[in-house]
Design an enzyme around this catalytic site. Structure first.
Site, PDB file in Angstrom:
ATOM      1  N   THR A   1      21.830  -3.199  70.167  1.00  0.00           N
ATOM      2  CA  THR A   1      23.094  -3.604  69.548  1.00  0.00           C
ATOM      3  C   THR A   1      24.105  -3.500  70.678  1.00  0.00           C
ATOM      4  OG1 THR A   1      22.411  -2.416  67.539  1.00  0.00           O
ATOM      5  CG2 THR A   1      24.714  -3.047  67.667  1.00  0.00           C
TER       6      THR A   1
ATOM      7  N   ARG B   1      17.541 -10.454  56.531  1.00  0.00           N
ATOM      8  CA  ARG B   1      17.693  -9.003  56.692  1.00  0.00           C
ATOM      9  C   ARG B   1      19.015  -8.690  57.368  1.00  0.00           C
ATOM     10  NH1 ARG B   1      18.636  -5.430  61.310  1.00  0.00           N
ATOM     11  NH2 ARG B   1      17.854  -3.365  60.717  1.00  0.00           N
ATOM     12  N   VAL B   2      19.740  -7.727  56.828  1.00  0.00           N
ATOM     13  CA  VAL B   2      20.990  -7.273  57.421  1.00  0.00           C
ATOM     14  C   VAL B   2      20.877  -5.777  57.674  1.00  0.00           C
ATOM     15  CG1 VAL B   2      23.473  -7.003  57.080  1.00  0.00           C
ATOM     16  CG2 VAL B   2      22.321  -9.070  56.266  1.00  0.00           C
ATOM     17  N   GLY B   3      21.274  -5.340  58.852  1.00  0.00           N
ATOM     18  CA  GLY B   3      21.214  -3.924  59.198  1.00  0.00           C
ATOM     19  C   GLY B   3      22.555  -3.243  59.057  1.00  0.00           C
ATOM     20  N   ASP B   4      22.740  -2.197  59.848  1.00  0.00           N
ATOM     21  CA  ASP B   4      23.947  -1.386  59.736  1.00  0.00           C
ATOM     22  C   ASP B   4      25.172  -2.009  60.381  1.00  0.00           C
ATOM     23  OD1 ASP B   4      24.436   0.202  62.676  1.00  0.00           O
ATOM     24  OD2 ASP B   4      22.482  -0.681  62.328  1.00  0.00           O
TER      25      ASP B   4
ATOM     26  N   THR C   1      24.504   2.504  67.205  1.00  0.00           N
ATOM     27  CA  THR C   1      23.372   1.633  67.525  1.00  0.00           C
ATOM     28  C   THR C   1      22.100   2.383  67.190  1.00  0.00           C
ATOM     29  OG1 THR C   1      22.174   0.514  69.323  1.00  0.00           O
ATOM     30  CG2 THR C   1      23.457   2.448  69.936  1.00  0.00           C
ATOM     31  N   GLY C   2      21.031   1.650  66.918  1.00  0.00           N
ATOM     32  CA  GLY C   2      19.772   2.308  66.595  1.00  0.00           C
ATOM     33  C   GLY C   2      19.068   1.633  65.437  1.00  0.00           C
ATOM     34  N   HIS C   3      18.218   2.391  64.751  1.00  0.00           N
ATOM     35  CA  HIS C   3      17.451   1.854  63.627  1.00  0.00           C
ATOM     36  C   HIS C   3      18.374   1.641  62.439  1.00  0.00           C
ATOM     37  CE1 HIS C   3      14.412   2.220  60.239  1.00  0.00           C
ATOM     38  NE2 HIS C   3      14.082   1.128  60.889  1.00  0.00           N
ATOM     39  N   GLY C   4      18.651   0.372  62.146  1.00  0.00           N
ATOM     40  CA  GLY C   4      19.686   0.021  61.180  1.00  0.00           C
ATOM     41  C   GLY C   4      19.501   0.607  59.801  1.00  0.00           C
TER      42      GLY C   4
END
Length: 308
Positions: free
Chosen positions: A168, A196-199, A219-222
Site C-alpha cells: 500500500t 474485494r475491498v480492503g482497509d 499498511t498490511g493485511h487489509g
C-alpha cells in the site's frame, strides 16, 4: 509549527535486491515532493495528496500504475484521505480506469456531501469532475502479470497468505498551521476476488487524522486491519498518553497476536513528533522534518541526510 511529512511504500516481504534502489529513490522522491509543498505554505492535505500521487505514478509500488491484479487480471484500486482540521474525509474503492485514485478521493471529500464512492458511482463522479479515463491496460505492468500467474499457480483465492502482498502507499503530514492529514492508496492484494475491498478506503482502518491527536496511515493485511480498526486503535492509545512508538507497537502487536495479521504504520502527532513501525519483513519509508530526510526499508536500515 515546523512542518513534518512521513510516507510509506507498504508493509511487504523483503524487497528484491535489484529493486531496492528504485524503491528507495521512489519513496525519497515522494517525501521530498510532499515536504516541499509544506515548506511552500501548502496544507497538510495538499502535501499528503502530492506525496501519494508520486507513489501512484511509480510502478514500483502497489498503487496507481503499479497496482496488483485481481483474479480476472484487472486493476481495482482503493484510496482515502482525511483532513484533521474538521474530520472531513473522502474515499473511493474498486476504481479501475483512473491514474490517481487519491485525487478522486480528495474530490469526494471536497465536492460531494458523502465520504465514500465505489465502482461505477466513483467512475461517473470522476468523469463529471473531468478526471481523464485511462485504459485499464495502461495500469497493468509486466511484473504484476507474472505475479498473478505465480499466485494462481500456488493457491486459489480462498487461501490468500496474510503474510504476502501487503503493499500500500501512504502519507501523513503536519503543516505550519498545525493541521494534520493522511492519505492512503492501494491496488489491494494479488489474485483477490473481483470487488474485494480492503482497509485502505475505510476511515479508521486505512488511516485517520484529527488535529487533537495526530495522523496515521496504515499498511498490511487489509482484512486484519479492518477487524481491529488499526488506525483509530493506534490513535486511541496516543490519546491515552502513550508515545507514538508505544501506540504503534501495542496496536500492531494486538493485530499480530489476535489475528496473526502483519502490517505497518506511520504516524505524526499534533506536536510534530513522528514514528514508523512495522511487523512485516520490510516497509519502505521516509520522513522529513527540519530539513532532515530520514529513510529506510528494513529494520536496521535507516539513513539520515540533509534535504537537497
Amino acid at each position: 509549527m515546523n512542518p513534518v511529512l512521513v510516507v510509506h511504500g507498504g508493509a511487504i516481504d523483503l524487497v528484491d535486491k535489484d529493486r531496492t534502489e528504485q524503491v528507495r529513490q521512489g519513496i525519497v522522491r515522494a517525501a521530498t515532493v510532499g515536504y516541499n509543498i509544506l515548506k511552500g505554505g501548502g496544507s497538510a492535505v495538499d502535501a499528503v495528496e502530492g506525496a501519494v500521487t508520486v507513489l501512484e505514478d511509480d510502478p514500483e509500488f502497489n498503487a496507481g500504475c503499479g497496482s496488483v491484479l485481481n483474479i480476472n487480471g484487472e486493476v481495482e484500486m482503493d484510496a482515502s484521505i482525511m483532513n484533521g482540521k474538521d474530520l472531513s474525509a473522502g474515499a473511493v474503492s474498486a476504481v479501475r480506469c483512473v491514474a490517481n485514485p487519491i485525487k478522486l478521493a480528495r474530490l469526494v471529500m471536497e465536492k460531494t456531501p458523502h465520504c465514500f464512492l465505489t465502482d461505477q458511482g466513483a467512475a461517473k463522479f470522476a468523469a463529471a469532475m473531468g478526471i481523464p479515463e485511462v485504459p485499464g491496460k495502461q495500469l497493468v505492468t509486466e511484473r504484476n502479470i507474472k505475479l498473478l500467474e505465480k499466485e494462481k499457480h500456488e493457491k486459489d483465492a480462498q487461501k490468500l497468505d496474510s503474510h504476502k502482498n501487503l503493499g500500500t502507499v501512504g502519507a501523513v503530514a503536519l503543516d505550519c498551521k498545525g493541521d494534520v492529514a493522511y492519505a492512503t492508496s492501494t491496488g489491494g492484494i494479488v489474485n483477490k476476488m473481483a470487488g474485494r475491498v480492503g482497509d485502505t478506503p475505510c476511515i479508521g482502518s486505512g488511516g485517520y487524522a484529527d488535529n487533537d491527536i495526530g495522523a496515521i496511515s496504515t499498511t498490511g493485511h487489509g482484512e486484519s486491519i479492518m477487524k481491529v480498526n488499526l488506525a483509530r486503535l493506534a490513535l486511541f492509545h496516543v490519546e491515552q498518553g502513550k508515545t507514538l512508538e508505544e501506540a504503534a507497537d501495542i496496536s500492531l502487536g494486538y493485530m499480530k497476536s489476535r489475528l496473526k495479521g502483519l502490517g505497518g504504520v506511520i504516524l505524526v502527532s499534533k506536536a510534530g513528533d513522528w514514528a514508523v513501525k512495522w511487523t512485516s519483513a520490510s516497509m519502505p519509508w521516509a520522513a522529513v522534518k527540519d530539513g532532515k530526510l530520514h529513510c529506510g526499508i528494513d529494520l536496521d536500515d535507516t539513513c539520515i541526510t540533509d534535504l537537497p
